[in-house]
Design an enzyme around this catalytic site. Sequence first.
Site, PDB file in Angstrom:
ATOM      1  N   HIS A 160       0.856  -1.182   0.000  1.00  0.00           N
ATOM      2  CA  HIS A 160       0.000   0.000   0.000  1.00  0.00           C
ATOM      3  C   HIS A 160       0.883   1.219   0.000  1.00  0.00           C
ATOM      4  O   HIS A 160       1.811   1.327   0.791  1.00  0.00           O
ATOM      5  CB  HIS A 160      -0.872   0.016   1.259  1.00  0.00           C
ATOM      6  CG  HIS A 160      -1.971  -0.979   1.218  1.00  0.00           C
ATOM      7  ND1 HIS A 160      -3.055  -0.859   0.384  1.00  0.00           N
ATOM      8  CD2 HIS A 160      -2.157  -2.124   1.908  1.00  0.00           C
ATOM      9  CE1 HIS A 160      -3.849  -1.886   0.560  1.00  0.00           C
ATOM     10  NE2 HIS A 160      -3.338  -2.670   1.475  1.00  0.00           N
ATOM     11  N   CYS A 202      -0.515   2.127  -4.952  1.00  0.00           N
ATOM     12  CA  CYS A 202      -1.253   3.327  -5.334  1.00  0.00           C
ATOM     13  C   CYS A 202      -0.280   4.494  -5.395  1.00  0.00           C
ATOM     14  O   CYS A 202       0.640   4.573  -4.588  1.00  0.00           O
ATOM     15  CB  CYS A 202      -2.311   3.654  -4.268  1.00  0.00           C
ATOM     16  SG  CYS A 202      -3.500   2.348  -4.066  1.00  0.00           S
TER      17      CYS A 202
END
Lengths: 350, 594
Positions: A160, A202
């Site tokens: 992440h 991301c």
Amino acid sequence: MLHKALLLVLAIIQINAAEYDTSILPEAYIDAAQHSTHTNNWAVLVDASRFWFNYRHVANVLSIYRSVKRLGIPDSQIILMIADDMACNARNPRPGQVYNNANQHINVYGDDVEVDYRGYEVTVENFVRLLTGRTQNGTARSKKLLSDAGSNVLIYLTGHGGDGFLKFQDSEEITSQELADGIQQMWEKKRYNELFFMVDTCQAASLYEKFTSPNVLAVASSLVGEDSLSHHVDPSIGVYMIDRYTYYALEFLEKVQPFSKRTIGEFLQVCPKRVCISTVGVRKDLYRRDPQKVPITDFFGAIRPTRVSTDRINVTLADEEDFYTDFDHMPPKKQFKIVIQPQFIAKINK
Amino acid sequence: MIAELALTLLLLLSPLALGQTQIHQFQYQTDEQFHEELVVRPLASDHVNTYFQFTTRWHGVHKNLYHTQLTPRVIAEILQTYDVKELHIGLTQGLWRYETWGYPIVEATGGAELWAWFSSPNLTDDSVNKQWMRLANVFSGILCASLNFVDNTNSIAPKHIFRPQFMASGNRSHQFVRYATLPREIVCTENLTPWKKLLPCGSASGLATLLNSGYIHNTKYHSLGVKVRTLCDSDDPSNCLVELTQTANLVYDLKLLEQSNTDFSLRRLFGMGLNGYCEMASSSKIYVQLNEQGERFQLTPTPLEEVLSTVGGHNVLFGVYDIQQQFEGPGARLFNIAWIGPKGNSKREHTSPPPLYAHRYLLGNGQKHGRIATEVTNTHYEPLPVVLMELVPWYVHAYLHTLRISSKPQHLHEYTSNELKFSLLHYAPGKQRELPTHLEIGFMLPARSSALITIEVDYLLLKWLEYPPDANHGHYIGSAVIGSQLPIGRNYTALPLEGYLFQDSFNASQTAYTLTLRTEALIVSLPTPDFSMPYNVICLACTVVALAFGPIHSVATKLIIVERQTTIPRNLLRKVVHKLTTRFSQAIHQYCCQ
């Protein structure tokens, strides 16, 4: 004379590569091989996420591990860091197997996998120590990145991330500045010849923004401000199986064979916006060669350029004693009686 | 000169010639031997225990441990570098259920467990501590496990439980032992792969080809072990033997294999049959236990021979298959053994539990204090001596003065206040962040009774950075080790220490059988802070400040003027009229007062 030697080498390569498709190496490749400084390949593959709902990050890193291993990089030169165990997790209905696809096409975990850093060992400190080479005293050899000035290093990060950072195990972060510093230290210590940096998180492009070291080619699954999306859910495990970018990257890499003529430039085009939904970001300004001419096996495989030499080489013969043991002259070992001490010595009064 | 050249040439060529004969008579000329064995034992309630043992024995020149042939060099070098004489490493997933399954051939506790004996003339306690940590680090690289977390904060030196199983010429005062356990470790294919690479044939041929990751992880109990020991002649210290034993102990639940409950075969258990034996092996055998609770299984093909093993008065019948003989002729084939259980017999006899077994659990509630309870049960008709070793980590504070042992006869349910006398054999108190608590207690457990050993503990609050990333999972307290000596050999299957192969346990009756049992590991919930608290507090505080600041600022900087209370009419017409009248009155007022 050189031509004849070259033809001989080509003939040998041809015999060895009989089962592969390409049999004649282009002259340009040989030319490049004669002048290259690339001697070996290393790969550092990191999955920074823990917990069952991050199954897809483990599947991501295992997909790249599988490709890299299949194309020839040995386990001793791959550092695999996986923050949590998915294959033998109690929640996994198929123990020992991690799939990239709900139809169970490829078991990316496989039967032959060596994880170097696992569980709580995957921390920012260990990752930076690994890159810079300043591992602690006593670290096992398989946990060190022993690359040199001729190594092409592939670094793959997944987890992440956000604008400028990557989250490690839900408790700490590595920032893009730290990554850039680590890679700059690698350059100064001559720990890589060329580096290929792949990120699937991301806002992944933010992680390579601060790089300043030469010979670095970077690709990210999404630009700043965009999220990388995952591919699909497997109802039997209840979580997403793999991320889009890595799914299509694996699809591309599955078609690559060790003697393939595919280039890194083609790999940078993998996953266009219509399938990935996020835009793949590339950083080419620090890389001096044209990616369209660099074979993909320069980073993903372990094909060594061979140089033909006609020089005379002096060879020193080793001592004979080191190489054979004279069975006839050794006295036979005497068999002796094995007596083991008593195993229960506690005197307990009744 | 030519003669010299011819002589050197001859010397150079002779090992090649010797090498040729070596291949054919490998097991007779070399000092290194490799044996592979597989033991299949059906357990109660449709479970099957398969035990693999790969033993390498090297009786050779030990000035130089680098010239190994079958022993992996990495193991041989470690023995020399770290003065290790005996080493045990176990990686296990699952719990061995003593009451229904008896005793395993090799004991192991859940997670990772390692202990080692160091012996050398110049050793001191401090140097052993350093060498122990380095040894654990080396093995974390060899077996791809996080053994590097073993350090002085979770290692102890057991005094009465793990006695030396090696033979070394040396003073007893120069022998040191260290033990550590990491209950959080998982075992998966990533540990099996390097473990298989330590075998001479790897996973390419022999019994190790049966260890397929997709099949052996679908088991109830799964344990990999590496055991190394050095045996030296007491008269001649340079005459030494290095023995490496690699074991894989698996328990399958037949109900999970989705076919019949009583029939199974090697192919169903492992996904494939055997396609050969390891060429480097001196012997390659499969032992099958034929009788279980008075019933005999039917085997296809029938075993080569049957061996009745009488150990301590109990008989076990084994069928033996010799794989080297099976594959003697040419041609590739797959060898499979099928078991057909007795049909139409759904009710199995009630299994009787083994003479000694134990359980461990936590008592108490809340996150402040609790009690660790270990319950040991003796089902034998004689009293048994029991030594209990506990390793309580530093983040759980154990109070020695609260140690109690209460006992009850087996048929009762409640523990009375009947206390057993015990002798405290060893106590090393723990120190926060430095040492674990090490306790060894010995007592006699009366016949057919259970004992409950309880000790009160406090759970400590750790510093913020000492919590692991998944802090809400809990912290582990490793299993207790219970040592005892059994006078009878019922359910006892461990190998005798003088031997090294499973077949050495046939008819190996001893005066007493030493046991080391393992219990369950415990998870405690230490008081865990809410790690999202700082973020939440900042949000809340900022909101409060913003909500308070706005009105206070406006009150402090704006002037409040009280408006005269007039009756302002409500509806529109009256408002208009009211406005006109006030204007009119204001105008008149202005006009008249100017």
